[in-house]
Design an enzyme around this catalytic site. Structure first.
Site, PDB file in Angstrom:
ATOM      1  N   LYS A 258      -0.971   5.168   9.645  1.00  0.00           N
ATOM      2  CA  LYS A 258       0.278   4.899   8.757  1.00  0.00           C
ATOM      3  C   LYS A 258       1.453   5.969   9.624  1.00  0.00           C
ATOM      4  O   LYS A 258       2.458   5.636  10.516  1.00  0.00           O
ATOM      5  CB  LYS A 258       0.414   4.331   8.302  1.00  0.00           C
ATOM      6  CG  LYS A 258      -0.695   3.129   7.869  1.00  0.00           C
ATOM      7  CD  LYS A 258       0.673   2.436   6.612  1.00  0.00           C
ATOM      8  CE  LYS A 258      -0.112   0.825   6.097  1.00  0.00           C
ATOM      9  NZ  LYS A 258       0.404   0.637   5.314  1.00  0.00           N
TER      10      LYS A 258
ATOM     11  N   LYS B 257       0.048  -8.678  10.149  1.00  0.00           N
ATOM     12  CA  LYS B 257       1.576  -9.023  10.214  1.00  0.00           C
ATOM     13  C   LYS B 257       2.498  -8.022  10.836  1.00  0.00           C
ATOM     14  O   LYS B 257       3.361  -7.779  10.713  1.00  0.00           O
ATOM     15  CB  LYS B 257       2.473  -9.836   9.241  1.00  0.00           C
ATOM     16  CG  LYS B 257       2.073  -9.275   7.784  1.00  0.00           C
ATOM     17  CD  LYS B 257       2.902 -10.015   6.233  1.00  0.00           C
ATOM     18  CE  LYS B 257       2.294  -8.993   4.838  1.00  0.00           C
ATOM     19  NZ  LYS B 257       1.627  -8.667   4.317  1.00  0.00           N
TER      20      LYS B 257
ATOM     21  N   LYS C  48      -7.918  -6.096  13.420  1.00  0.00           N
ATOM     22  CA  LYS C  48      -7.654  -7.667  12.152  1.00  0.00           C
ATOM     23  C   LYS C  48      -6.194  -7.836  12.754  1.00  0.00           C
ATOM     24  O   LYS C  48      -5.372  -7.379  12.813  1.00  0.00           O
ATOM     25  CB  LYS C  48      -7.752  -6.312  11.104  1.00  0.00           C
ATOM     26  CG  LYS C  48      -7.361  -7.355   9.961  1.00  0.00           C
ATOM     27  CD  LYS C  48      -7.323  -6.719   8.196  1.00  0.00           C
ATOM     28  CE  LYS C  48      -6.984  -7.128   7.011  1.00  0.00           C
ATOM     29  NZ  LYS C  48      -7.197  -6.237   6.384  1.00  0.00           N
TER      30      LYS C  48
END
Length: 332
Positions: A113, A197, A194
């Site tokens: 991230k 959102k 995957k």
């Protein structure tokens, strides 16, 4: 025999989608009567990255309403917003002081991230310590996890054992509850990724709030392949798109993906059947969600009820932890 306490959480950063439903919500609803279930809307975790301040509150309430809309029963389970329980932050700091820099720096999710970011928030680095606090605060016996969260749960277990060894038996050491096979939903446009959102494009996601027309359009455009035979071959990356559609249909109908593959002669028929199954599932969910939109007072009442129960458990845990650490209580 006492029920096992199961704790699950979801961030309110973005609208809930079919991957959330098939990967988590359907299991939460199915098992809520068998377990002592606590479901967290983890809004504090949403602060670890850039977010829209104006929409954070609305997104948090929408996610809570979604949990009730998909079938979480407030009479059987506890739904609570993370920031409504001060114990999360209080125990989060204790966990930061229990974990080591080396442990946190080895977290692969932080590496993923933070990659490419010019500014990385400290909270993103210490996120696993707060997640450990989320779990240990409620003495959870089981935590449903996917592959991307296994490392974080292992850290929570390590911190619980370390604290218990240093200060006496305090925390329940949680165990992982593996999610069922076939619950991992992939992006419709990029089936090797995957459905997410936060990282998928809207065209690759079926949101629980999508209209019937939006569902039909997205499924019609979903990536398949150029093979003539409709077959379920999950090990073949070239057939990932069809594999994804078959697994979604199987999860929605209770059939094996192989069985679904044998029912159709072409991709058009498969997509039509999947669209119909999605519309059938999502229509009552959207109706219940809209009821909360028109009655915010009822949603607030249910969340206050959840917060009361969660705070009762959490405050006891924090009190014991502070006593074990030798911290002085207010008033002597």
């Amino acid at each position: 025999m006492a029920k096992q306490r199961v704790l699950s959480g979801i961030q309110p950063t973005g609208r809930a989608h079919i991957g959330n439903y098939l990967g988590a919500f359907v299991n939460w609803v199915r098992d809520q009567s068998a377990n002592d279930s606590i479901f967290l809307v983890v809004d504090l975790h949403g602060l670890t990255v850039e977010n829209d301040r104006d929409s954070m509150g609305a997104a948090t309430l929408d996610m809570a309403a979604t949990l009730f809309a998909v079938g979480i029963d407030p009479g059987q389970a506890t739904v609570v917003i993370q920031s409504h329980v001060p114990g999360h932050v209080q125990l989060g700091w204790v966990m930061e002081c229990t974990a080591t820099y080396g442990e946190l720096s080895r977290m692969t999710q932080f590496k993923d991230k933070s990659k490419g970011l010019s500014k990385v928030r400290v909270g993103l680095f210490t996120y696993p310590a707060l997640m450990a606090a989320d779990i240990l605060l409620y003495h959870a016996d089981l935590v449903p996890v996917g592959d991307d969260q296994t490392q974080h749960l292992e850290l929570a277990r390590d911190l619980a054992i370390r604290f218990n060894n240093a200060y006496g038996e305090t925390f329940t050491v949680p165990k992982a509850q593996r999610v069922a096979h076939g619950s991992r939903v992939m992006d419709l446009a990029n089936p090797l990724q995957k459905m997410s959102k936060s990282s998928s494009s809207p065209q690759g996601i079926i949101f629980l709030s999508d209209s019937d027309d939006e569902i039909a359009r997205k499924i019609a455009r979903a990536k398949t392949d150029t093979f003539n035979e409709l077959a379920y071959l999950p090990e073949d990356p070239e057939r990932a798109g069809v594999t994804n559609l078959l697994e979604m249909l199987g999860a929605l109908t209770g059939k094996a993906p192989e069985e679904c593959a044998g029912e159709f002669s072409g991709y058009g028929q498969l997509k039509k059947a999947l669209t119909e199954a999605l519309v059938e599932l999502l229509t009552p969910i959207k109706i219940r969600f809209e009821l909360f939109q028109t009655d915010p007072a009822e949603l607030a009442r249910l969340l206050a009820q959840g917060a009361d129960r969660a705070n009762e458990i959490a405050s006891d845990t924090v009190r014991v932890v502070y006593d074990r650490l030798g911290l002085v209580r207010s008033g002597g």
